[in-house]
Design a protein around this motif. Structure first.
Motif, mmCIF file in Angstrom:
data_model
loop_
_atom_site.group_PDB
_atom_site.id
_atom_site.type_symbol
_atom_site.label_atom_id
_atom_site.label_comp_id
_atom_site.label_asym_id
_atom_site.label_seq_id
_atom_site.Cartn_x
_atom_site.Cartn_y
_atom_site.Cartn_z
ATOM 1 N N TYR A 47 0.863 -1.167 0.000
ATOM 2 C CA TYR A 47 0.000 0.000 0.000
ATOM 3 C C TYR A 47 0.903 1.221 0.000
ATOM 4 C CZ TYR A 47 -3.200 3.684 1.041
ATOM 5 O OH TYR A 47 -3.901 4.856 0.956
ATOM 6 N N ALA A 48 0.894 1.939 -1.099
ATOM 7 C CA ALA A 48 1.705 3.153 -1.228
ATOM 8 C C ALA A 48 1.131 3.977 -2.376
ATOM 9 C CB ALA A 48 3.163 2.809 -1.494
ATOM 10 N N GLY A 49 1.506 5.226 -2.407
ATOM 11 C CA GLY A 49 1.033 6.127 -3.462
ATOM 12 C C GLY A 49 0.273 7.307 -2.904
ATOM 13 N N ASP A 50 -0.375 7.099 -1.783
ATOM 14 C CA ASP A 50 -1.142 8.156 -1.138
ATOM 15 C C ASP A 50 -0.213 9.301 -0.713
ATOM 16 O OD1 ASP A 50 -2.781 9.732 0.472
ATOM 17 O OD2 ASP A 50 -3.553 8.080 1.650
ATOM 18 N N ASN A 51 0.837 8.968 0.019
ATOM 19 C CA ASN A 51 1.785 9.999 0.451
ATOM 20 C C ASN A 51 2.517 10.607 -0.739
ATOM 21 O OD1 ASN A 51 1.224 9.757 3.200
ATOM 22 N ND2 ASN A 51 2.667 8.075 3.426
ATOM 23 N N ASP A 52 2.804 9.792 -1.742
ATOM 24 C CA ASP A 52 3.502 10.280 -2.936
ATOM 25 C C ASP A 52 2.715 11.432 -3.572
ATOM 26 O OD1 ASP A 52 5.308 7.457 -3.921
ATOM 27 O OD2 ASP A 52 3.720 7.328 -2.439
ATOM 28 N N ILE A 53 1.452 11.164 -3.866
ATOM 29 C CA ILE A 53 0.615 12.178 -4.509
ATOM 30 C C ILE A 53 0.326 13.321 -3.542
ATOM 31 C CG2 ILE A 53 -1.688 12.607 -5.468
ATOM 32 C CD1 ILE A 53 -1.404 9.865 -6.875
ATOM 33 N N GLY A 54 0.159 13.000 -2.269
ATOM 34 C CA GLY A 54 -0.045 14.032 -1.257
ATOM 35 C C GLY A 54 1.114 15.015 -1.173
ATOM 36 N N ARG A 55 2.295 14.547 -1.548
ATOM 37 C CA ARG A 55 3.487 15.408 -1.510
ATOM 38 C C ARG A 55 3.861 15.950 -2.883
ATOM 39 N NH1 ARG A 55 5.729 10.997 2.266
ATOM 40 N NH2 ARG A 55 5.022 11.763 4.274
ATOM 41 N N GLY A 56 2.955 15.813 -3.844
ATOM 42 C CA GLY A 56 3.149 16.478 -5.128
ATOM 43 C C GLY A 56 3.604 15.628 -6.291
ATOM 44 N N LYS A 57 3.814 14.336 -6.090
ATOM 45 C CA LYS A 57 4.193 13.486 -7.219
ATOM 46 C C LYS A 57 2.981 13.267 -8.115
ATOM 47 C CE LYS A 57 8.039 10.997 -5.140
ATOM 48 N NZ LYS A 57 8.523 9.688 -4.658
ATOM 49 N N SER A 58 3.244 13.086 -9.397
ATOM 50 C CA SER A 58 2.168 12.837 -10.353
ATOM 51 C C SER A 58 1.789 11.358 -10.339
ATOM 52 C CB SER A 58 2.640 13.209 -11.766
ATOM 53 O OG SER A 58 3.662 12.308 -12.185
ATOM 54 N N ALA A 59 0.643 11.060 -10.920
ATOM 55 C CA ALA A 59 0.228 9.666 -11.071
ATOM 56 C C ALA A 59 1.267 8.898 -11.883
ATOM 57 C CB ALA A 59 -1.142 9.597 -11.742
ATOM 58 N N ALA A 60 1.810 9.534 -12.911
ATOM 59 C CA ALA A 60 2.817 8.875 -13.754
ATOM 60 C C ALA A 60 4.067 8.529 -12.941
ATOM 61 C CB ALA A 60 3.183 9.760 -14.934
ATOM 62 N N GLN A 61 4.474 9.398 -12.011
ATOM 63 C CA GLN A 61 5.649 9.095 -11.178
ATOM 64 C C GLN A 61 5.359 7.951 -10.220
ATOM 65 O OE1 GLN A 61 8.933 10.421 -11.331
ATOM 66 N NE2 GLN A 61 9.155 8.532 -10.145
ATOM 67 N N VAL A 62 4.154 7.912 -9.664
ATOM 68 C CA VAL A 62 3.764 6.801 -8.797
ATOM 69 C C VAL A 62 3.862 5.491 -9.570
ATOM 70 C CG1 VAL A 62 1.818 5.744 -7.556
ATOM 71 C CG2 VAL A 62 2.308 8.184 -7.264
ATOM 72 N N VAL A 63 3.353 5.479 -10.780
ATOM 73 C CA VAL A 63 3.379 4.256 -11.589
ATOM 74 C C VAL A 63 4.811 3.885 -11.963
ATOM 75 C CG1 VAL A 63 2.595 3.181 -13.732
ATOM 76 C CG2 VAL A 63 1.026 4.591 -12.391
ATOM 77 N N ALA A 64 5.634 4.858 -12.271
ATOM 78 C CA ALA A 64 7.043 4.574 -12.581
ATOM 79 C C ALA A 64 7.735 3.947 -11.370
ATOM 80 C CB ALA A 64 7.756 5.850 -13.023
ATOM 81 N N ASP A 65 7.494 4.482 -10.180
ATOM 82 C CA ASP A 65 8.095 3.912 -8.975
ATOM 83 C C ASP A 65 7.537 2.517 -8.695
ATOM 84 O OD1 ASP A 65 9.649 6.183 -8.630
ATOM 85 O OD2 ASP A 65 8.370 7.041 -7.061
ATOM 86 N N TYR A 66 6.258 2.322 -8.916
ATOM 87 C CA TYR A 66 5.641 1.005 -8.773
ATOM 88 C C TYR A 66 6.347 0.000 -9.689
ATOM 89 C CZ TYR A 66 2.216 -2.571 -10.187
ATOM 90 O OH TYR A 66 1.605 -3.748 -10.551
ATOM 91 N N LYS A 67 6.562 0.375 -10.934
ATOM 92 C CA LYS A 67 7.227 -0.528 -11.882
ATOM 93 C C LYS A 67 8.656 -0.839 -11.453
ATOM 94 C CE LYS A 67 4.515 0.835 -15.934
ATOM 95 N NZ LYS A 67 4.568 1.535 -17.246
ATOM 96 N N THR A 68 9.347 0.123 -10.883
ATOM 97 C CA THR A 68 10.695 -0.118 -10.373
ATOM 98 C C THR A 68 10.663 -1.144 -9.247
ATOM 99 O OG1 THR A 68 11.449 2.095 -10.977
ATOM 100 C CG2 THR A 68 12.702 0.960 -9.260
#
Length: 161
Positions: A47-68
């Motif tokens: 479970y991650a992504g909530d804090n990422d977007i909450g701190r200004g990351k884009s959906a595309a960056q969340v997905v890129a980090d997920y893929k990594t």
């Protein structure tokens, strides 16, 4: 998930909760050697992504980090199931919900096309009949209360079999 008593909610299941507060996907990647690799897990739930977007990351960056992160797991544990728990809505970050929905859709689509990847929609059970956050949040409007975790337990249970 740091605040969830997963072992109590899923008795009899060999669960190791490695959640740590405030984390982003990039933090899980950074601490991968500590929080995932030593356990050689059969299934991984992230479970991650909530804090990422909450701190200004884009959906595309969340997905890129997920893929990594997926790449690390698949390299070390090719047969391990990796289930992404959807980013959930919250009262405190409702203005970020459209970006979170976009990230969820992108992760779900990616997971559907790849072996051993899954997507668990735990966001929908937290919404009321009008599509707004239901009575499932602690006083901070961000973290789940007991009812929120109960709904998550019910929605996630099928993925543990």
């Amino acid at each position: 998930v740091r605040g969830w008593a997963t072992a109590q909610d899923f008795p009899g299941k060999p669960i190791i909760n490695r959640g740590f507060g405030g984390s982003e996907l990039s933090d899980i990647i950074h601490y991968y050697e500590r929080v995932i690799r030593p356990y050689a897990p059969a299934k991984i739930f992230v479970y991650a992504g909530d804090n990422d977007i909450g701190r200004g990351k884009s959906a595309a960056q969340v997905v890129a980090d997920y893929k990594t992160l997926v790449s690390l797991v698949q390299s070390d544990f090719p047969g391990t199931q990796f289930i992404y728990i959807s980013i959930n809505p919250s009262i405190a970050r409702w203005d970020k919900w459209p970006a979170m929905v976009e990230a969820n859709r992108m992760v779900e689509a990616y997971a559907a096309r790849h072996e051993n990847l899954g997507y668990a929609d735990l966001a929908t059970p937290l919404l009321d009949d009008n599509g707004l956050p239901g009575p499932v949040f602690a006083d901070d409007g961000l973290h789940l209360n007991d009812e929120g975790y109960r709904r998550w337990r019910v929605a996630l249970a099928p993925y543990l079999d």
